[in-house]
Design a protein around this motif. Structure first.
Motif, PDB file in Angstrom:
ATOM      1  N   TRP A  22      40.737  23.460  24.515  1.00  0.00           N
ATOM      2  CA  TRP A  22      42.199  23.529  24.519  1.00  0.00           C
ATOM      3  C   TRP A  22      42.793  22.365  23.738  1.00  0.00           C
ATOM      4  CZ3 TRP A  22      42.364  24.342  30.534  1.00  0.00           C
ATOM      5  CH2 TRP A  22      41.969  25.658  30.829  1.00  0.00           C
TER       6      TRP A  22
ATOM      7  N   TYR B  47      52.340  31.254  25.219  1.00  0.00           N
ATOM      8  CA  TYR B  47      52.308  32.071  26.441  1.00  0.00           C
ATOM      9  C   TYR B  47      52.577  33.541  26.123  1.00  0.00           C
ATOM     10  CZ  TYR B  47      53.477  33.625  31.175  1.00  0.00           C
ATOM     11  OH  TYR B  47      53.523  34.297  32.372  1.00  0.00           O
TER      12      TYR B  47
ATOM     13  N   SER C  61      46.444  35.909  24.697  1.00  0.00           N
ATOM     14  CA  SER C  61      45.863  36.404  25.952  1.00  0.00           C
ATOM     15  C   SER C  61      44.439  35.881  26.157  1.00  0.00           C
ATOM     16  CB  SER C  61      45.849  37.940  25.958  1.00  0.00           C
ATOM     17  OG  SER C  61      45.116  38.453  24.855  1.00  0.00           O
ATOM     18  N   ASP C  62      43.778  35.479  25.092  1.00  0.00           N
ATOM     19  CA  ASP C  62      42.436  34.913  25.172  1.00  0.00           C
ATOM     20  C   ASP C  62      42.548  33.425  25.502  1.00  0.00           C
ATOM     21  OD1 ASP C  62      39.829  34.178  24.960  1.00  0.00           O
ATOM     22  OD2 ASP C  62      39.604  34.676  22.832  1.00  0.00           O
ATOM     23  N   ASP C  63      42.043  33.023  26.673  1.00  0.00           N
ATOM     24  CA  ASP C  63      42.230  31.637  27.096  1.00  0.00           C
ATOM     25  C   ASP C  63      41.453  30.648  26.243  1.00  0.00           C
ATOM     26  OD1 ASP C  63      39.721  32.285  27.935  1.00  0.00           O
ATOM     27  OD2 ASP C  63      39.960  31.560  29.995  1.00  0.00           O
ATOM     28  N   GLU C  64      40.477  31.107  25.451  1.00  0.00           N
ATOM     29  CA  GLU C  64      39.765  30.196  24.559  1.00  0.00           C
ATOM     30  C   GLU C  64      40.613  29.771  23.359  1.00  0.00           C
ATOM     31  OE1 GLU C  64      36.028  31.821  23.460  1.00  0.00           O
ATOM     32  OE2 GLU C  64      35.166  31.625  25.477  1.00  0.00           O
TER      33      GLU C  64
ATOM     34  N   PHE D 141      43.925  29.096  23.900  1.00  0.00           N
ATOM     35  CA  PHE D 141      45.086  28.439  24.498  1.00  0.00           C
ATOM     36  C   PHE D 141      45.230  27.013  23.982  1.00  0.00           C
ATOM     37  CE2 PHE D 141      45.337  30.984  28.743  1.00  0.00           C
ATOM     38  CZ  PHE D 141      45.711  32.102  28.021  1.00  0.00           C
TER      39      PHE D 141
ATOM     40  N   GLY E 225      46.742  25.903  28.811  1.00  0.00           N
ATOM     41  CA  GLY E 225      45.522  25.732  29.589  1.00  0.00           C
ATOM     42  C   GLY E 225      45.770  24.998  30.895  1.00  0.00           C
TER      43      GLY E 225
ATOM     44  N   THR F 159      47.364  27.307  33.454  1.00  0.00           N
ATOM     45  CA  THR F 159      46.429  28.172  34.164  1.00  0.00           C
ATOM     46  C   THR F 159      45.674  27.395  35.250  1.00  0.00           C
ATOM     47  OG1 THR F 159      44.705  27.755  32.500  1.00  0.00           O
ATOM     48  CG2 THR F 159      46.146  29.647  32.156  1.00  0.00           C
TER      49      THR F 159
END
Length: 301
Positions: A92, A236, A240-243, A245, A250, A253
């Motif tokens: 992140w 935001y 949608s892929d947190d990798e 973010f 991050g 979340t």
């Protein structure tokens, strides 16, 4: 005549000889701005102090010790944060560095070109275009976020790095600052002298105007870097892929998961503290450019 001089030399009644006789009301009024600045500094720095101290506490110390009492768990907090999901926190941070560094650099280049053109050249519709840019400065980002998402969705660019980078390239505030700075820092006589010597417009901009604009462009870069680093709404909506973010999303979340897992609160606080350090380092690196003379670049070139 001598008696009059003696009377003028004597101090006023009730005062000490040899001391300055300034108006006490003026001195009291002068204290008001100082006290106001001190209160503002305390208001701004108190949350930072809390984050710095809370990052040193373990999960047990965070909820059981005095708020501003340092703890003993900072090293363990950093270790746990690095181990969380195989080091996704540092990914992140890398994403934020990419978004902020590249986005701010491209935005500064666009602002320099646009600001110089608006300040130097005379063309039809120049003031209208500048007024539209000023309207963009006043436009809240939340109003533009949804249209930007719809445009990038049509181009099939959502949930990608470009979906966060592209909207950051054009900064109305950066263009506004660049125009104001270029108008003040680049004399029209210097530009005309370059043209009379046969220099092209590109050479005049890169060799004469741009060195004069360096302190202002550093300011634009810093403002845009901080704005992108702290941006939450656009990633935001786009990602949608947190990798992919950035650090802001991050940590959000992590904070949401902390409602069910209180042990994650220490990771969120430690992560927030570490996320501030790059901004502090950047400010310390670039602040020396603000002391440059406006014409120093032209003299060197």
């Amino acid at each position: 005549m001598s008696s009059l001089a003696v009377r003028k030399a004597q101090p006023a009644a009730g005062t000490t000889p040899g001391t300055a006789q300034g108006p006490p009301l003026r001195r009291r009024v002068a204290l008001v701005p100082t006290l106001t600045l001190l209160l503002g500094a305390v208001y701004c720095l108190l949350p930072v102090a809390w984050v710095v101290i809370a990052a040193t506490k373990s999960g047990r110390e965070l909820f059981s010790t005095f708020t501003f009492l340092p703890g003993t768990g900072f090293a363990d907090n950093v270790s746990d944060l690095s181990a969380y999901r195989d080091g996704v926190y540092w990914q992140w941070m890398g994403n934020s560095a990419l978004y902020s560094g590249l986005g701010a650099l491209l935005s500064t280049v666009v602002s320099a070109f646009s600001g110089y053109a608006l300040a130097t050249y005379r063309f039809r519709g120049r003031e209208t275009l500048f007024n539209v840019l000023l309207a963009g400065v006043l436009m809240p980002p939340v109003i533009l976020a949804v249209p930007q998402y719809l445009l990038l969705a049509e181009a099939d660019l959502t949930d990608s790095y470009l979906s966060v980078l592209l909207p950051q390239i054009l900064s109305p505030y950066g263009v506004y600052l660049a125009r104001i700075y270029a108008a003040a820092a680049v004399p029209a006589d210097v530009v005309e002298a370059g043209r009379m010597d046969g220099a092209s417009e590109w050479r005049i901009f890169t060799r004469i105007a741009l060195p004069m604009m360096v302190p202002g462009m550093v300011t634009v870069f810093l403002f845009q870097f901080v704005a992108v680093w702290n941006n939450f709404l656009l990633p935001y909506i786009m990602l949608s892929d947190d990798e992919k973010f950035p650090i802001t999303l991050g940590l959000h979340t992590l904070l949401e998961q902390g409602a069910n897992t209180p042990a994650l609160y220490t990771l969120v606080i430690t992560g927030a503290f570490l996320a501030v350090l790059p901004l502090v380092a950047l400010f310390l690196v670039v602040q020396r450019f603000w002391s440059l003379d406006l014409l120093s670049g032209a003299v060197k070139s």
